[in-house]
Design a protein around this motif. Sequence first.
Motif, PDB file in Angstrom:
ATOM      1  N   PHE B  68       0.844  -1.203   0.000  1.00 30.14           N
ATOM      2  CA  PHE B  68       0.000   0.000   0.000  1.00 30.14           C
ATOM      3  C   PHE B  68       0.876   1.248   0.000  1.00 30.14           C
ATOM      4  CE2 PHE B  68      -2.859  -3.235   1.506  1.00 30.14           C
ATOM      5  CZ  PHE B  68      -4.035  -2.931   0.855  1.00 30.14           C
ATOM      6  N   ALA B  71       2.328   1.641  -3.400  1.00 34.20           N
ATOM      7  CA  ALA B  71       1.330   2.150  -4.347  1.00 34.20           C
ATOM      8  C   ALA B  71       1.190   3.673  -4.247  1.00 34.20           C
ATOM      9  CB  ALA B  71      -0.018   1.485  -4.086  1.00 34.20           C
ATOM     10  N   ASP B 162      -8.961   8.255  -2.084  1.00 32.21           N
ATOM     11  CA  ASP B 162      -9.934   7.174  -1.925  1.00 32.21           C
ATOM     12  C   ASP B 162      -9.689   5.960  -2.817  1.00 32.21           C
ATOM     13  OD1 ASP B 162     -10.676   8.158  -4.362  1.00 32.21           O
ATOM     14  OD2 ASP B 162     -12.791   8.421  -3.883  1.00 32.21           O
ATOM     15  N   ASN B 163      -8.489   5.852  -3.397  1.00 29.98           N
ATOM     16  CA  ASN B 163      -8.222   4.650  -4.197  1.00 29.98           C
ATOM     17  C   ASN B 163      -6.738   4.296  -4.193  1.00 29.98           C
ATOM     18  OD1 ASN B 163      -7.948   2.657  -6.236  1.00 29.98           O
ATOM     19  ND2 ASN B 163      -9.875   3.342  -7.147  1.00 29.98           N
ATOM     20  N   TYR B 164      -6.351   3.350  -3.349  1.00 30.33           N
ATOM     21  CA  TYR B 164      -4.940   2.967  -3.258  1.00 30.33           C
ATOM     22  C   TYR B 164      -4.464   2.267  -4.517  1.00 30.33           C
ATOM     23  CZ  TYR B 164      -6.771  -1.702  -2.257  1.00 30.33           C
ATOM     24  OH  TYR B 164      -7.441  -2.889  -2.339  1.00 30.33           O
ATOM     25  N   GLU B 165      -5.407   1.616  -5.170  1.00 34.69           N
ATOM     26  CA  GLU B 165      -5.051   0.698  -6.239  1.00 34.69           C
ATOM     27  C   GLU B 165      -4.749   1.407  -7.554  1.00 34.69           C
ATOM     28  OE1 GLU B 165      -8.257  -2.064  -6.814  1.00 34.69           O
ATOM     29  OE2 GLU B 165      -7.389  -2.482  -8.757  1.00 34.69           O
ATOM     30  N   TYR B 174      -8.274  13.369  -0.359  1.00 30.66           N
ATOM     31  CA  TYR B 174      -8.527  13.863   1.005  1.00 30.66           C
ATOM     32  C   TYR B 174      -7.475  14.867   1.468  1.00 30.66           C
ATOM     33  CZ  TYR B 174     -11.654   9.783   1.202  1.00 30.66           C
ATOM     34  OH  TYR B 174     -12.619   8.854   0.954  1.00 30.66           O
ATOM     35  N   THR B 193     -10.240  10.013   7.865  1.00 31.64           N
ATOM     36  CA  THR B 193     -10.637   8.903   7.005  1.00 31.64           C
ATOM     37  C   THR B 193      -9.873   7.658   7.441  1.00 31.64           C
ATOM     38  OG1 THR B 193      -8.904   9.403   5.412  1.00 31.64           O
ATOM     39  CG2 THR B 193     -11.085  10.330   4.956  1.00 31.64           C
ATOM     40  N   LYS B 194     -10.307   6.524   6.941  1.00 32.79           N
ATOM     41  CA  LYS B 194      -9.605   5.281   7.232  1.00 32.79           C
ATOM     42  C   LYS B 194      -9.197   4.611   5.929  1.00 32.79           C
ATOM     43  CE  LYS B 194     -11.614   4.155  11.680  1.00 32.79           C
ATOM     44  NZ  LYS B 194     -12.450   3.185  12.425  1.00 32.79           N
ATOM     45  N   ALA B 195      -8.114   3.882   5.990  1.00 38.97           N
ATOM     46  CA  ALA B 195      -7.671   3.143   4.815  1.00 38.97           C
ATOM     47  C   ALA B 195      -7.026   1.854   5.284  1.00 38.97           C
ATOM     48  CB  ALA B 195      -6.673   3.957   4.014  1.00 38.97           C
ATOM     49  N   ILE B 196      -6.964   0.880   4.384  1.00 38.73           N
ATOM     50  CA  ILE B 196      -6.253  -0.355   4.698  1.00 38.73           C
ATOM     51  C   ILE B 196      -4.757  -0.074   4.587  1.00 38.73           C
ATOM     52  CG2 ILE B 196      -5.768  -2.696   3.872  1.00 38.73           C
ATOM     53  CD1 ILE B 196      -8.442  -2.518   5.235  1.00 38.73           C
TER      54      ILE B 196
END
Lengths: 175, 202
Positions: B68, B71, B162-165, B174, B193-196
């Motif tokens: 992540f 990325a 909003d999109n790690y990929e 954000y 916010t939260k993310a993996i």
Amino acid sequence: MKMRLSLILLSVFSLLESRAQTTNNIPLKVYQKDGIIVNSYDFQSMDSYLKMQNDTTYVINFWATWCKPCIEELPNFEKINLVYKKQKVKVILVSLDMPKQVENSLIPFIKRKKLRSTVIHLKDSDANTWINKVDVNWSGSIPATVIYNKDKRKFYEQSFSYEALQKEIVLFNNH
Amino acid sequence: MKQFKILIIAMIVVAVSGFSVNTATGYKVGDVAANFSLKNIDGKMVSLTDYKDAKGFIVIFTCNHCPFAKAYEDRISGLDKKYRKAGYPVIAINPNNPAKQADDSPEKMKTRATEKGFTFPYLFDEGQKVYPQFGATKTPHVYLLQKTAEGNVVKYIGAIDDNYEDERAVKVRYVEDAIYSLLNNSEIAVKETKAIGCSIKA
């Protein structure tokens, strides 16, 4: 003739739909390689895995093949799945591997480690929309685990030893 | 008497374990972040007080090994290029213990920073002491700070976008939106916010 065909279609459709409701929703994509099948869901379509209303205790583990602590604790989840099978405990391993890695890493890993627990893939990039739906206390780091039995539910943002996991399972099964 | 003792012990255990659950420490939005001094990949110490002209900081806990974090490497460089001149430089911190994650050693940080041409400091949290102050739990994990008379106030915590990929599929940026609000003296719409991410290996 047309009528009959549409009737058949209708019944097939309703059959599919009822199956979707009673078991799980339909995956967005199905990966198939070397005799291993992995269903890939977005959060909405995998949500039912977190809400089963039967007498089974579900252990939902969020992991990825690149995540070292996840891989280290995985045998403990496999063992629970095997040892507690008859006592209605089911482990579901939710892989957060990148979609590109499903065929290159995840499926070879499942094969190599001979995983017996159910493995599903979650592809939902906007994690901010669903992390809180798994648990409001989840910061988003993996490994993370949810154990639930109907409405009794606990969330763990930690690694598990076999003993620690077993202790939690026993608590859920002796409710 | 024995039962009473057991009861007391049980109560203590419950109290202690309950307490440990509630001590999720770290900064919240609105808190003042303490200054820190950490070693950069060039061997020099870097602290927030070195930046006399900064209006704030984009502090990002990140590392080498995590997919992540990888990325987001180019996007982190992009943030620094875009906002350093506006007064919000990126300060990247690797919180991982190389004894647990060999890819995150200071030597490998240096290699990675050179390969990727990092324009920002990439600091090593030696002894893993700074990340718990912030309350970072994973990589990447962003803390946007604004310099004020009271100190560096935490204005935003969470994900970069909003999109790690897939960067091209990003809909909401954000961190950029938050900086934009700070630069325009307006209220930040999304403060958390939260993310993996990969758990921090301490």
